[in-house]
Design an enzyme around this catalytic site. Structure first.
Site, PDB file in Angstrom:
ATOM      1  N   ALA A 190       0.730   2.818   7.401  1.00  0.00           N
ATOM      2  CA  ALA A 190       1.083   4.695   7.918  1.00  0.00           C
ATOM      3  C   ALA A 190      -0.136   5.132   7.827  1.00  0.00           C
ATOM      4  CB  ALA A 190       1.092   4.862   6.597  1.00  0.00           C
ATOM      5  N   ASN A 214       1.163  -1.659  -0.226  1.00  0.00           N
ATOM      6  CA  ASN A 214      -0.185  -0.205   0.174  1.00  0.00           C
ATOM      7  C   ASN A 214       0.906   1.173   0.302  1.00  0.00           C
ATOM      8  OD1 ASN A 214      -1.235   2.172   0.172  1.00  0.00           O
ATOM      9  ND2 ASN A 214      -3.105   0.878   1.852  1.00  0.00           N
ATOM     10  N   ASP A 215       1.702   1.380   1.203  1.00  0.00           N
ATOM     11  CA  ASP A 215       2.207   2.705   0.901  1.00  0.00           C
ATOM     12  C   ASP A 215       3.750   2.757   0.031  1.00  0.00           C
ATOM     13  OD1 ASP A 215       0.952   3.781   3.255  1.00  0.00           O
ATOM     14  OD2 ASP A 215       1.795   2.706   4.049  1.00  0.00           O
ATOM     15  N   VAL A 216       3.965   1.145  -0.094  1.00  0.00           N
ATOM     16  CA  VAL A 216       5.550   1.867  -1.313  1.00  0.00           C
ATOM     17  C   VAL A 216       5.226   1.945  -2.572  1.00  0.00           C
ATOM     18  CG1 VAL A 216       6.867   0.322   0.615  1.00  0.00           C
ATOM     19  CG2 VAL A 216       5.255  -1.251  -1.356  1.00  0.00           C
ATOM     20  N   VAL A 217       3.758   1.891  -3.240  1.00  0.00           N
ATOM     21  CA  VAL A 217       3.448   2.694  -4.311  1.00  0.00           C
ATOM     22  C   VAL A 217       2.380   3.589  -4.105  1.00  0.00           C
ATOM     23  CG1 VAL A 217       3.887  -0.320  -5.045  1.00  0.00           C
ATOM     24  CG2 VAL A 217       1.054   0.723  -3.990  1.00  0.00           C
TER      25      VAL A 217
END
Lengths: 459, 104
Positions: free
Chosen positions: A426, A385-388
């Site tokens: 996050a 999620n957060d890394v994209v």
């Protein structure tokens, strides 16, 4: 006398083995051997200490302790799930810190003050106690956070409280050194304060940053071990401790760099906190059926898989590898794009995919994968999620602004596999899910992948 | 000033070891691929378990009649051993997965 010669020689051998082991650990082909060499060095150092160190009594007790620790440690390490590895490392790190703290607690009353506590011995003992204890309580909090038992607590003036506690900790240490004799009650006060500080230190840091914290605490424990080494003038402890201290510090910095953030920024807990960029106007989410996804994938030229923690939780790495093999057989080029902090630890995804026999050359690091996105037909995001999250690039008010991401939006199509519309670690919204190119495939990653495999096979 | 210089002189071996170890640690880690970050962290974690030697010395020097000292020493040995054994076994388990790579 001969025993002492033997002891010191064995420490030299052990130190060399630690260094070689660490060196070999940093290359994939030799890593396993490196670990065994370091373990061999450790075994050697432990047994020569028991048998040849001067004035060692209570040998039965020592063996009892070692036996107990070995059995418990071994069982824990063998039983732990691959997804819970970070917790395990944090736990064992805390144990090392606790050990260093206990040594200091025990040796403090034995300080030869001779009228003044202002000497190297006191300094080393107090440092060992403070660093070891902070590492211990900090690791335990990090463990709780990774397990999800402890939520992030963030009070606006937390930073000031932390600074205040740290200042009192240092002042108390100085005060202890200003005494003429070792005062035990003051030492217990220092111990308690260090426990509290470790707790407060990790508490405001976001759960997603725990890997960085563990690496930092790992480095701390190394320094605490080295303090013990100075105390006993023990070269094996000094080399081992300092080696880990500096290696851990560098590793911490590398991790922060991967997230494009400074260590200070991480430690002040700026992550995942008061993000303002939430709940903007958003479009609707478009779902895709398994059949459509299977057809889309089968007729692509190039597919990039972006795995995240969801893949680990669902234990879907084997199904994922199966899908990859199947697609390759159909002439589709398949690669994995690994974000440095995907999962809960750097390299976490690599470990998991390696478990499923995914060959190395298929794993592309972020820098390598991003330029390839433009020529990619489908990017499959599995439980990441957060890394994209494009907000890291486009929205300065986002808490993750500035972090480098895998640019899946450059691909022609995006399939996101997710259990629900829940937020990432996050805790922020991801507009990627609402993008025109994006199709959502809800459900457990393993189930979805398995149905996808069956579907692709039947095409 | 003289005091500080004297302190450095008296501890010159230790200072040498520390400085060289720091550079060595940096040197060893700098070229590591991201793939190995987790196992490396875990391996380094096991190595600082060398602190168990301190625990053994504490235990070995404890007066057999002093239960407080014995207890502290025993706890230190157990915690240190946990760090060593757990650390190495976990690292080995992680690396085991890399071993069975088909491509050589």
């Amino acid at each position: 006398m001969i025993g002492e010669y033997f002891l010191e020689s064995s420490y030299i051998v052990a130190s060399v083995l630690f260094i070689l082991g660490l060196k070999m650990l940093s290359h994939p082909d030799t890593a396993r051997k490196g670990n065994l060499w370091a373990a061999l060095g450790m075994t050697l150092a432990i047994f020569t200490t028991i048998f040849f160190h001067e004035g060692i009594h209570n040998v039965l007790w020592i063996f009892g302790g070692i036996l107990l620790g070995t059995v418990i440690g071994w069982m824990m390490a063998v039983k732990v799930q691959m997804t819970a590895m970070p917790q395990m490392v944090s736990f064992f790190n805390g144990m090392g810190g606790g050990c260093a703290a206990l040594i200091s607690l025990r040796e403090f009353p034995n300080i030869e003050a001779s009228g003044s506590m202002m000497n190297g011995e006191s300094l080393i003992i107090l440092l060992g106690l403070m660093i070891g204890t902070v590492s211990f309580s900090g690791s335990m909090i990090a463990l709780g956070k990774l397990n999800g038992n402890i939520k992030d607590i963030r009070v606006p003036f937390m930073q000031y409280i932390n600074t205040l506690v740290l200042l009192s900790l240092v002042s108390l240490a100085v005060y202890i050194m200003m005494q003429t004799t070792p005062v035990n009650t003051l030492l217990y006060g220092l111990f308690a304060l260090a426990l509290v500080y470790g707790f407060l230190f990790v508490m405001p840091i976001g759960g997603a940053d725990m890997p960085v914290v563990i690496s930092l605490l790992n480095s701390f424990t190394g320094v605490a071990a080295a303090c013990g080494g100075f105390l006993y003038n023990n070269q094996a402890m000094i080399t081992g401790g300092i080696l880990v201290g500096s290696a851990g510090a560098i590793l911490t910095i590398l991790m922060c760099k991967a997230m494009n953030r400074s260590l200070v920024n991480v430690l002040l807990g700026a992550f995942g906190g008061g993000g303002t960029a939430v709940d903007k106007e958003r479009g609707s989410v478009k779902e895709i059926t398994i059949t459509d996804a299977a057809i889309l994938l089968s007729y692509s030229h190039k597919v990039i898989i972006v795995p995240g923690y969801g893949l680990a939780v669902a234990k879907a790495q084997h199904s994922c590898h199966e899908l990859e093999k199947l697609l390759e057989k159909k002439g589709v080029e398949v690669k994995y794009a690994i974000h440095p902090v995907a999962g809960r630890m750097p390299g976490h995804m690599n470990v998991l995919l390696a478990e499923a026999d995914v060959p190395y050359p298929k794993l592309a690091e972020m820098e390598e994968a991003n330029p390839q996105m433009a020529t990619t037909d489908v990017a499959i995001v599995i439980g990441a999620n957060d890394v994209v999250n494009p907000a890291a690039e486009t929205d300065p008010s986002s808490p993750i602004y500035g972090m480098q991401i895998i640019k899946v939006l450059d691909a022609k199509n995006i399939i996101v596999m997710k259990r629900s519309m829940g937020k990432g670690y996050a805790g922020i919204e991801n507009e990627l899910f609402f993008h025109d190119k994006t199709r959502m495939l809800f459900g457990d990653a393993k189930d979805s992948l398995q149905s996808l495999v069956n579907e692709v096979r039947s095409i | 000033m003289e005091e500080i210089l004297k302190l450095i002189f008296q501890n010159k071996e230790a200072i040498f070891i520390v400085l060289l170890s720091i550079f060595l640690g940096i040197e060893v880690i700098s070229n590591v691929p991201a793939i190995l970050h987790t196992p490396l962290m875990s391996g380094a974690n096991a190595i600082h378990g060398v602190v168990v030697i301190g625990g053994i010395i504490v235990m070995g020097h404890a007066d057999p009649d002093n239960y407080m000292a014995l207890g502290l020493g025993l706890l230190a040995v157990i915690l240190g051993t946990l760090n060593v054994v757990g650390g190495f076994v976990v690292t080995n388990r992680m690396l085991e997965m890399f071993k069975k790579k088909p491509n050589k």
